[in-house]
Design an enzyme around this catalytic site. Structure first.
Site, PDB file in Angstrom:
ATOM      1  N   GLY A  11       0.834  -1.206   0.000  1.00 23.88           N
ATOM      2  CA  GLY A  11       0.000   0.000   0.000  1.00 23.88           C
ATOM      3  C   GLY A  11       0.864   1.250   0.000  1.00 23.88           C
ATOM      4  NE  ARG A  72      -2.066  -4.383  -2.139  1.00 21.66           N
ATOM      5  CZ  ARG A  72      -1.708  -3.893  -0.946  1.00 21.66           C
ATOM      6  NH1 ARG A  72      -0.760  -4.478  -0.256  1.00 21.66           N
ATOM      7  NH2 ARG A  72      -2.315  -2.837  -0.441  1.00 21.66           N
ATOM      8  CG  ASP A 103       2.854  -7.150   7.430  1.00 20.38           C
ATOM      9  OD1 ASP A 103       2.391  -6.598   6.407  1.00 20.38           O
ATOM     10  OD2 ASP A 103       2.142  -7.743   8.253  1.00 20.38           O
ATOM     11  CB  THR A 126       2.224  -0.079   6.239  1.00 17.86           C
ATOM     12  OG1 THR A 126       0.835  -0.408   6.402  1.00 17.86           O
ATOM     13  CG2 THR A 126       2.956  -0.524   7.489  1.00 17.86           C
ATOM     14  CG  ASP A 128      -2.324  -1.439   7.579  1.00 16.49           C
ATOM     15  OD1 ASP A 128      -3.131  -0.543   7.281  1.00 16.49           O
ATOM     16  OD2 ASP A 128      -2.149  -2.459   6.886  1.00 16.49           O
ATOM     17  CG  ASP A 130       0.554  -3.913  10.046  1.00 13.84           C
ATOM     18  OD1 ASP A 130       1.437  -3.271   9.441  1.00 13.84           O
ATOM     19  OD2 ASP A 130      -0.229  -4.691   9.473  1.00 13.84           O
ATOM     20  NE  ARG A 155     -16.553  15.756  17.379  1.00 11.46           N
ATOM     21  CZ  ARG A 155     -16.658  14.810  18.299  1.00 11.46           C
ATOM     22  NH1 ARG A 155     -17.728  14.749  19.057  1.00 11.46           N
ATOM     23  NH2 ARG A 155     -15.706  13.928  18.473  1.00 11.46           N
ATOM     24  NE  ARG A 172      -3.473  -5.530   4.368  1.00 12.37           N
ATOM     25  CZ  ARG A 172      -2.558  -6.183   3.681  1.00 12.37           C
ATOM     26  NH1 ARG A 172      -1.957  -7.231   4.201  1.00 12.37           N
ATOM     27  NH2 ARG A 172      -2.246  -5.807   2.480  1.00 12.37           N
TER      28      ARG A 172
HETATM   29  P1  ATP Z   1       0.488  -2.889   3.362  1.00  8.91           P
HETATM   30  O1  ATP Z   1       0.663  -3.201   4.820  1.00  8.91           O
HETATM   31  O2  ATP Z   1       0.425  -1.423   3.110  1.00  8.91           O
HETATM   32  O3  ATP Z   1      -0.610  -3.638   2.692  1.00  8.91           O
HETATM   33  P2  ATP Z   1       2.419  -4.832   2.522  1.00  8.91           P
HETATM   34  O4  ATP Z   1       3.858  -4.698   2.169  1.00  8.91           O
HETATM   35  O5  ATP Z   1       2.096  -5.639   3.736  1.00  8.91           O
HETATM   36  O6  ATP Z   1       1.838  -3.351   2.615  1.00  8.91           O
HETATM   37  P3  ATP Z   1       1.411  -6.920   0.776  1.00  8.91           P
HETATM   38  O7  ATP Z   1       0.383  -6.862  -0.295  1.00  8.91           O
HETATM   39  O8  ATP Z   1       1.177  -7.848   1.910  1.00  8.91           O
HETATM   40  O9  ATP Z   1       1.610  -5.415   1.263  1.00  8.91           O
HETATM   41  O10 ATP Z   1       2.819  -7.326   0.103  1.00  8.91           O
HETATM   42  C1  ATP Z   1       3.354  -6.552  -0.961  1.00  8.91           C
HETATM   43  C2  ATP Z   1       4.095  -7.449  -1.915  1.00  8.91           C
HETATM   44  O11 ATP Z   1       5.182  -8.101  -1.241  1.00  8.91           O
HETATM   45  C3  ATP Z   1       3.300  -8.592  -2.511  1.00  8.91           C
HETATM   46  O12 ATP Z   1       2.472  -8.182  -3.567  1.00  8.91           O
HETATM   47  C4  ATP Z   1       4.417  -9.496  -2.998  1.00  8.91           C
HETATM   48  O13 ATP Z   1       4.968  -9.003  -4.199  1.00  8.91           O
HETATM   49  C5  ATP Z   1       5.459  -9.334  -1.897  1.00  8.91           C
HETATM   50  N1  ATP Z   1       5.328 -10.458  -0.957  1.00  8.91           N
HETATM   51  C6  ATP Z   1       4.501 -10.587   0.094  1.00  8.91           C
HETATM   52  N2  ATP Z   1       4.625 -11.794   0.685  1.00  8.91           N
HETATM   53  C7  ATP Z   1       5.560 -12.471  -0.032  1.00  8.91           C
HETATM   54  C8  ATP Z   1       6.140 -13.784   0.032  1.00  8.91           C
HETATM   55  N3  ATP Z   1       5.769 -14.664   0.973  1.00  8.91           N
HETATM   56  N4  ATP Z   1       7.055 -14.118  -0.899  1.00  8.91           N
HETATM   57  C9  ATP Z   1       7.438 -13.244  -1.853  1.00  8.91           C
HETATM   58  N5  ATP Z   1       6.925 -12.012  -1.974  1.00  8.91           N
HETATM   59  C10 ATP Z   1       6.009 -11.613  -1.095  1.00  8.91           C
END
Ligand code: ATP
Length: 317
Positions: A11, A72, A103, A126, A128, A130, A155, A172
């Protein structure tokens, strides 16, 4: 001169553009050649990697989102595409990588590192808030300010019509945005995934408040709770006896002009990330804990479950 690249993943947040601006300026100051990777891990796979100049980052400090875009990437989940990504970096002789993300992005980065040994530094970004190991993630302050303005506006209309407003925030499975927003907006009700609740508990109190002249309620609920915001609104109508409306804030929380705090944090996060790579502190995340910057091993970050700050949670009791 060594090459260094940056990408945004997951995000987008308000604060990424100030980070990109400082990335270019500080890299050049440190005699590094900065590269932008467009569209997150997708761009890494597609070889959408270009040298960055001062001109690219002129006039972006006040803009939300990210000029190099985020994505993503399903393909990055597969080794064959991560191998292509590494080849692309090798071809351009880029051996230093900064990733702004959440994360999920860091889990991907950690796997990429274990397979290739790429020198990287992660910056938590992020709304979030988190990510394990850091009290602050880039973008959170700007998102909280958007939520604050939205609640203040709601409000006004809630009080004009004698209504209960159920305002849903992002996050989330993490209730940080909802909790901080509730504490700082004087909300009557706050529901977050971290705390079990039973609406029955509020019934007597809320109906008595109406009898005693209360004109409106503001309820802040996190998107990760078990019930939908509509169900909470129905409870206000049917059980508490006040007309209600739902307002899902949605993506406005991710956009907008970066706050001063996020501009400053972007500056500092980038400084610490580039310094880490120059000092050979690779494989880490820049962390902001107890008002100080430090580095955390990404292995620990991605393998430890995140918990919301206990003190903050205690304020909801
Ligand atoms: P936000 O918290 O804002 O959603 P995020 O980094 O947690 O951000 P995700 O959609 O969970 O967002 O992950 C972003 C990208 O990271 C995924 O689209 C993918 O390309 C990569 N990614 C996530 N998990 C894995 C994994 N287990 N192996 C390889 N790539 C991953």
């Amino acid at each position: 001169m060594d090459n260094i690249a940056i990408l945004c993943s997951g995000g987008d947040v308000s604060g990424m553009n100030p980070a990109l601006k400082h990335f270019v300026e500080y890299s050049l100051k440190k005699d590094l050649i900065p590269y932008f990777i467009y569209d997150g891990y997708e761009g890494l796979i597609n070889n959408d990697i270009k040298k960055a100049t001062y001109k690219d980052v002129a006039g972006i400090i006040n803009r939300g989102g990210t000029i190099i875009r985020s994505a993503r990437s399903k393909r990055f989940m597969h080794k064959k595409y991560r191998d292509i990504a590494k080849k692309n970096l090798d071809t351009l002789n880029i051996d230093k990588l900064i990733v702004l993300g959440g994360d999920g992005s860091f889990t991907g980065l950690h796997i990429f590192f274990k397979e290739t040994g790429i020198k990287f530094c992660a910056i938590p970004a992020t709304i979030d808030n988190d990510i394990t190991g850091t009290d602050y993630c880039l973008g959170v302050d700007s998102a909280l300010n958007i939520i604050k303005s939205s609640i203040d506006s709601i409000r006004d209309t809630a009080s004009s019509f004698r209504r209960a407003f159920v305002i849903e925030t992002m996050g989330r499975d993490c209730g940080y945005l909802a909790l901080v927003s509730a504490l700082t907006s004087g909300a009557e009700l706050c529901l977050i995934p971290e705390i079990k609740y039973n609406l029955k508990y509020y019934e007597k109190d809320f109906t008595e408040q109406i009898k005693n002249g209360r004109k409106y309620f503001i309820a802040i609920v996190s998107e990760g709770i078990k019930q939908s915001s509509l169900e909470i609104a129905n409870w206000f109508e049917e059980t508490i006896g006040i007309e209600s409306r739902v307002s899902v804030l949605g993506h406005i929380q991710r956009g907008g002009n970066p706050s001063i705090y996020d501009r400053l944090m972007a500056y500092k996060f980038v400084n610490y990330a580039i310094d880490a790579l120059l000092d050979k502190k690779e494989g880490c995340m820049v962390s902001y804990c107890k008002s100080k910057f430090c580095y955390k091993s990404l292995n620990d970050v991605v393998n430890t479950i995140h918990h919301l700050d206990k003190e903050l949670l205690s304020f909801l009791d």
